[in-house]
Design a protein around this motif. Sequence first.
Motif, PDB file in Angstrom:
ATOM      1  N   LYS A  98      17.690 -47.380  33.171  1.00 40.72           N
ATOM      2  CA  LYS A  98      16.993 -47.794  31.956  1.00 40.72           C
ATOM      3  C   LYS A  98      15.542 -48.176  32.262  1.00 40.72           C
ATOM      4  N   ILE A  99      15.333 -48.878  33.368  1.00 43.20           N
ATOM      5  CA  ILE A  99      13.979 -49.267  33.766  1.00 43.20           C
ATOM      6  C   ILE A  99      13.158 -48.035  34.132  1.00 43.20           C
ATOM      7  N   ILE A 100      13.753 -47.128  34.897  1.00 43.73           N
ATOM      8  CA  ILE A 100      13.053 -45.900  35.300  1.00 43.73           C
ATOM      9  C   ILE A 100      12.657 -45.081  34.086  1.00 43.73           C
ATOM     10  N   GLU A 101      13.570 -44.913  33.148  1.00 39.46           N
ATOM     11  CA  GLU A 101      13.270 -44.137  31.942  1.00 39.46           C
ATOM     12  C   GLU A 101      12.186 -44.815  31.111  1.00 39.46           C
ATOM     13  N   GLY A 102      12.205 -46.148  31.056  1.00 40.59           N
ATOM     14  CA  GLY A 102      11.174 -46.866  30.310  1.00 40.59           C
ATOM     15  C   GLY A 102       9.789 -46.664  30.913  1.00 40.59           C
ATOM     16  N   ILE A 103       9.707 -46.730  32.244  1.00 44.84           N
ATOM     17  CA  ILE A 103       8.421 -46.502  32.907  1.00 44.84           C
ATOM     18  C   ILE A 103       7.936 -45.083  32.650  1.00 44.84           C
ATOM     19  N   SER A 104       8.853 -44.116  32.735  1.00 41.18           N
ATOM     20  CA  SER A 104       8.461 -42.713  32.528  1.00 41.18           C
ATOM     21  C   SER A 104       7.945 -42.483  31.117  1.00 41.18           C
ATOM     22  N   ARG A 105       8.555 -43.114  30.143  1.00 41.31           N
ATOM     23  CA  ARG A 105       8.108 -42.932  28.752  1.00 41.31           C
ATOM     24  C   ARG A 105       6.771 -43.633  28.507  1.00 41.31           C
TER      25      ARG A 105
END
Length: 617
Positions: free
Chosen positions: A392-399
């Motif tokens: 979830k954190i990784i996807e948030g940073i990517s977005r």
Amino acid sequence: MPRVSFLFFLFCLITLISHHGTIAQQDFLKYVCGESPANSNSSFRSNLRSLLLNMSYNTQIDYGFYNFSSSNNFDKVYVIGLCRGDISGQDCRSCIQDSRVIILQVCSPNAREAIGWYDICFLRYSNRLIFGVMETSPSYNSSDSSDALEKDEFKNVLMQMMSYLRERAASRDSFRKFAVANVSGPGNQTMYGLAQCTPDLSNKDCDICLSGEISDISKCCDGKRGGQVVPPSCYIRFRLDSFFDASAYNNTQPFVQSPLPHPASKQAEANDAADSLQMDFETIRMATNDFADANKLGQGGFGAVYLGRLYDGQEIAVKRLSRNSGQGDVEFKNEVLLMARLQHRNLVKLVGFCLKKEERLLVYEFLPNKSLDYFIFDPIKRACLNWQKRVKIIEGISRGLLYLHQDSRVQIIHRDLKPNNILLDEDMNAKISDFGMARLFAVDQTQSNTSTIGGTYGYMVPEYAKHGIFSTKSDVFSFGVLVLEIVSGQKNGEFHNGENIEHIGTAAWKSWSKGMYSNIADPTLLIEEEGSSRSEMMRCIQICLLCLQENAAHRPSMASIVTLLSSSSCTIPIPSEPFFYNWTSMPSIKIIPSSSSGDQSVEESRNELTFTEQFPR
């Protein structure tokens, strides 16, 4: 039969007859029904049916918007209906009438929440207050089955148009937050777009909602000829053929057409936005209890960060720049202007700023869980982050990065992406912070260079450290290193592989090339090992290795990374062995302590070194 039930039955019967039986066959394009409590009583159902039956069409319906609540304070019901902004009043009323019948047919009578979408309207009800509340779920999206020609140019024009529509819709009055436009796309095609918010949202919430949905275009409709993203509070759509009635819209407000605004006008608009955020020094001083040590959240190279509370109870984080910090007036104004333009769920929100004599203060939203490095580099705290939370954190940073690179009003390169510049909110959602080193790019610019090198050891790309060249792929490289740190729980230059200490990228390559992940993964993650987690970790490591390619052209874009992270069916290209240079052997480099602010981080990373010497050309 009770009077309310009989009236409702009569209402449904009359409606069905008046439509000659078509309603029973015309279902929503999409609907979502909430949970139905097992012990539900009949009072909520009665209130809901009574409210839907007696919906009064006041003047708001002429603007395509309806909201109403039951007068009964017990088991109260709230209803919102919204029609597309170009729809006539008669068609709007007809669509809402159809919706209030169908929504009770497709959802359980005990459902406490429900929403149903037609092409031109939607209807929603809940047992909780939903008026003036921005919500992005539940939602649905759809896309054209055909791919667009010249995809890169198509996406570039699309993002410009959607950014323009977002600004127009979010600046409308309280009756209709709606905008449409058409622009010339590649191959002499005309692209049509629409953006709309429920009118009860503030302009700011409308802007935030639309920004998030524009970012989601890459997830649902990347490279497609058309698509739409539809949450409860806002709506975006684009196609290569006209799907809205421009003449009907012209009856109330002027039709928005290309050309898009000139960059100079955007700069003036940004300056106006920054002025509106200026705060009084005394207000901030009182909020932080005169910058008391007890309120200090952290200390970085740029200064201290303090917890504060405004008069309305809002908690804030105040960055008080030190007088001898590396960030001068230019960097300060840069950060203010940038943050004034940016609104995204994965970016820290700037609440205000103050510039008074020698005082330079940046006021941000307060995020209670501090920064990412506070968790992942602590052997005890990182156990709180299971694999799903890290994803979830990784996807948030990517977005957040995708928004900066592609979807924001201006293209922005962060240039200092690292764990202590990733803050976490109460739900552990990632928010990118610290834009003191960020640079703006023109829409068609691919790279730039600088004579002053600034960045952090281990996250800096080879072409930047050697030649001062930076681009969006610079952030991609940093993202790859950062994600490997999230997966492993170790710092990039201090990865322990048995008795050896090596760069995390080198260790990741060795593990991936052997088809293993246990050597790179955080041991606390191996405890919860499942087949799906193993596969996701291996995919994640492979994506990171692509980000670390020596040749910038071989690194994926953030749009591609978001797609690869969100879809297990996408094939990931095979990476080459990443190249890691020996920092200490590079000529003409002076190493000085990092000037990173480390906002809200209690512990600073020990491997932070910033390069500021000019390199020979």
